[in-house]
Design a protein around this motif. Structure first.
Motif, short mmCIF file in Angstrom:
data_model
loop_
_atom_site.label_atom_id
_atom_site.label_comp_id
_atom_site.label_asym_id
_atom_site.label_seq_id
_atom_site.Cartn_x
_atom_site.Cartn_y
_atom_site.Cartn_z
N LEU A 258 -28.35 81.63 74.95
CA LEU A 258 -28.87 80.60 75.85
C LEU A 258 -30.40 80.50 75.81
O LEU A 258 -30.97 79.68 76.51
N GLY A 259 -31.06 81.35 75.07
CA GLY A 259 -32.51 81.29 74.97
C GLY A 259 -33.23 82.31 75.84
O GLY A 259 -34.39 82.62 75.60
N ASP A 260 -32.57 82.85 76.85
CA ASP A 260 -33.22 83.83 77.72
C ASP A 260 -32.52 85.19 77.67
O ASP A 260 -32.74 86.05 78.51
N ASP A 261 -31.67 85.38 76.68
CA ASP A 261 -30.95 86.63 76.54
C ASP A 261 -31.07 87.13 75.10
O ASP A 261 -31.56 86.43 74.23
N CYS A 262 -30.65 88.35 74.87
CA CYS A 262 -30.76 88.94 73.53
C CYS A 262 -29.57 89.88 73.31
O CYS A 262 -29.28 90.73 74.14
N TYR A 263 -28.89 89.69 72.20
CA TYR A 263 -27.75 90.52 71.83
C TYR A 263 -27.97 91.05 70.42
O TYR A 263 -28.66 90.42 69.62
N GLN A 264 -27.34 92.18 70.12
CA GLN A 264 -27.46 92.75 68.78
C GLN A 264 -26.10 92.80 68.11
O GLN A 264 -25.14 93.33 68.67
N GLY A 265 -26.03 92.24 66.90
CA GLY A 265 -24.82 92.30 66.10
C GLY A 265 -25.13 92.99 64.79
O GLY A 265 -26.27 93.38 64.53
N HIS A 266 -24.12 93.16 63.97
CA HIS A 266 -24.38 93.75 62.65
C HIS A 266 -23.44 93.16 61.61
O HIS A 266 -22.38 92.62 61.92
N LEU A 267 -23.88 93.24 60.37
CA LEU A 267 -23.14 92.75 59.22
C LEU A 267 -22.99 93.90 58.24
O LEU A 267 -23.96 94.60 57.94
N VAL A 268 -21.79 94.10 57.75
CA VAL A 268 -21.52 95.12 56.73
C VAL A 268 -21.40 94.42 55.38
O VAL A 268 -20.62 93.49 55.23
N MET A 269 -22.21 94.86 54.42
CA MET A 269 -22.20 94.28 53.08
C MET A 269 -21.74 95.33 52.07
O MET A 269 -22.21 96.46 52.11
N GLN A 270 -20.81 94.95 51.20
CA GLN A 270 -20.43 95.78 50.06
C GLN A 270 -20.86 95.01 48.83
O GLN A 270 -20.31 93.94 48.53
N GLY A 271 -21.82 95.54 48.14
CA GLY A 271 -22.37 94.83 47.00
C GLY A 271 -23.07 93.58 47.49
O GLY A 271 -23.93 93.64 48.36
N PHE A 272 -22.68 92.44 46.97
CA PHE A 272 -23.29 91.18 47.38
C PHE A 272 -22.34 90.34 48.23
O PHE A 272 -22.56 89.15 48.41
N ARG A 273 -21.30 90.96 48.77
CA ARG A 273 -20.34 90.24 49.59
C ARG A 273 -20.32 90.79 51.01
O ARG A 273 -20.22 92.00 51.20
N PRO A 274 -20.36 89.90 52.01
CA PRO A 274 -20.23 90.37 53.39
C PRO A 274 -18.79 90.81 53.65
O PRO A 274 -17.85 90.13 53.26
N GLN A 275 -18.63 91.94 54.27
CA GLN A 275 -17.29 92.46 54.56
C GLN A 275 -16.89 92.27 56.01
O GLN A 275 -15.74 92.01 56.30
N ALA A 276 -17.85 92.43 56.94
CA ALA A 276 -17.49 92.31 58.35
C ALA A 276 -18.71 91.93 59.18
O ALA A 276 -19.77 92.51 59.02
N PHE A 277 -18.52 90.93 60.04
CA PHE A 277 -19.51 90.58 61.05
C PHE A 277 -19.06 91.18 62.37
O PHE A 277 -17.87 91.15 62.69
N HIS A 278 -19.99 91.69 63.13
CA HIS A 278 -19.67 92.15 64.47
C HIS A 278 -20.63 91.46 65.43
O HIS A 278 -21.85 91.65 65.36
N LEU A 279 -20.08 90.63 66.29
CA LEU A 279 -20.85 89.96 67.32
C LEU A 279 -20.33 90.44 68.68
O LEU A 279 -19.14 90.31 68.95
N PRO A 280 -21.20 90.97 69.51
CA PRO A 280 -20.72 91.42 70.83
C PRO A 280 -20.39 90.22 71.73
O PRO A 280 -20.84 89.10 71.45
N PRO A 281 -19.64 90.42 72.77
CA PRO A 281 -19.38 89.33 73.70
C PRO A 281 -20.70 88.82 74.28
O PRO A 281 -21.58 89.61 74.63
#
Length: 100
Positions: free
Chosen positions: A73-96
């Motif tokens: 919303l512009g006034d909040d901040c969350y941290q997610g992560h991306l798992v990469m194997q080689g040059f391909r993304p394997q998993a995105f994790h976005l918190p609620p």
């Protein structure tokens, strides 16, 4: 003579590994940006996490984790992560997060 050849080969190998890491990093940033655009989130920052040997599902695979911060919303901040194997993304994790 052989020592010089081995040192040049080692230097070339280190340069190649650095180049591949930079390439993977650029691909990860592009994928994270695209994912945030799809979900209508504001991307704040992307950072390299770490290299790991074991995946989250306990398999032995070399992979890299990238962390990113986003805002819903512009006034909040969350941290997610991306798992990469080689040059391909394997998993995105976005918190609620809050949505409009």
């Amino acid at each position: 003579m052989i020592g010089d050849l081995l040192s040049i080969l080692l230097f070339c190998l280190a340069c190649f590994a650095f180049w591949q890491q930079r390439r993977q990093s650029e691909i990860a940033k592009t994928r994270i940006s695209r994912k945030c655009d799809e979900l209508e989130l504001q991307l704040l920052s992307v950072s390299f996490g770490q290299h790991k040997w074991k995946t989250p599902d306990n398999r032995w695979r070399w992979h890299t984790v990238y962390y990113f911060e986003f805002s819903a919303l512009g006034d909040d901040c969350y941290q997610g992560h991306l798992v990469m194997q080689g040059f391909r993304p394997q998993a995105f994790h976005l918190p609620p997060h809050r949505m409009l």
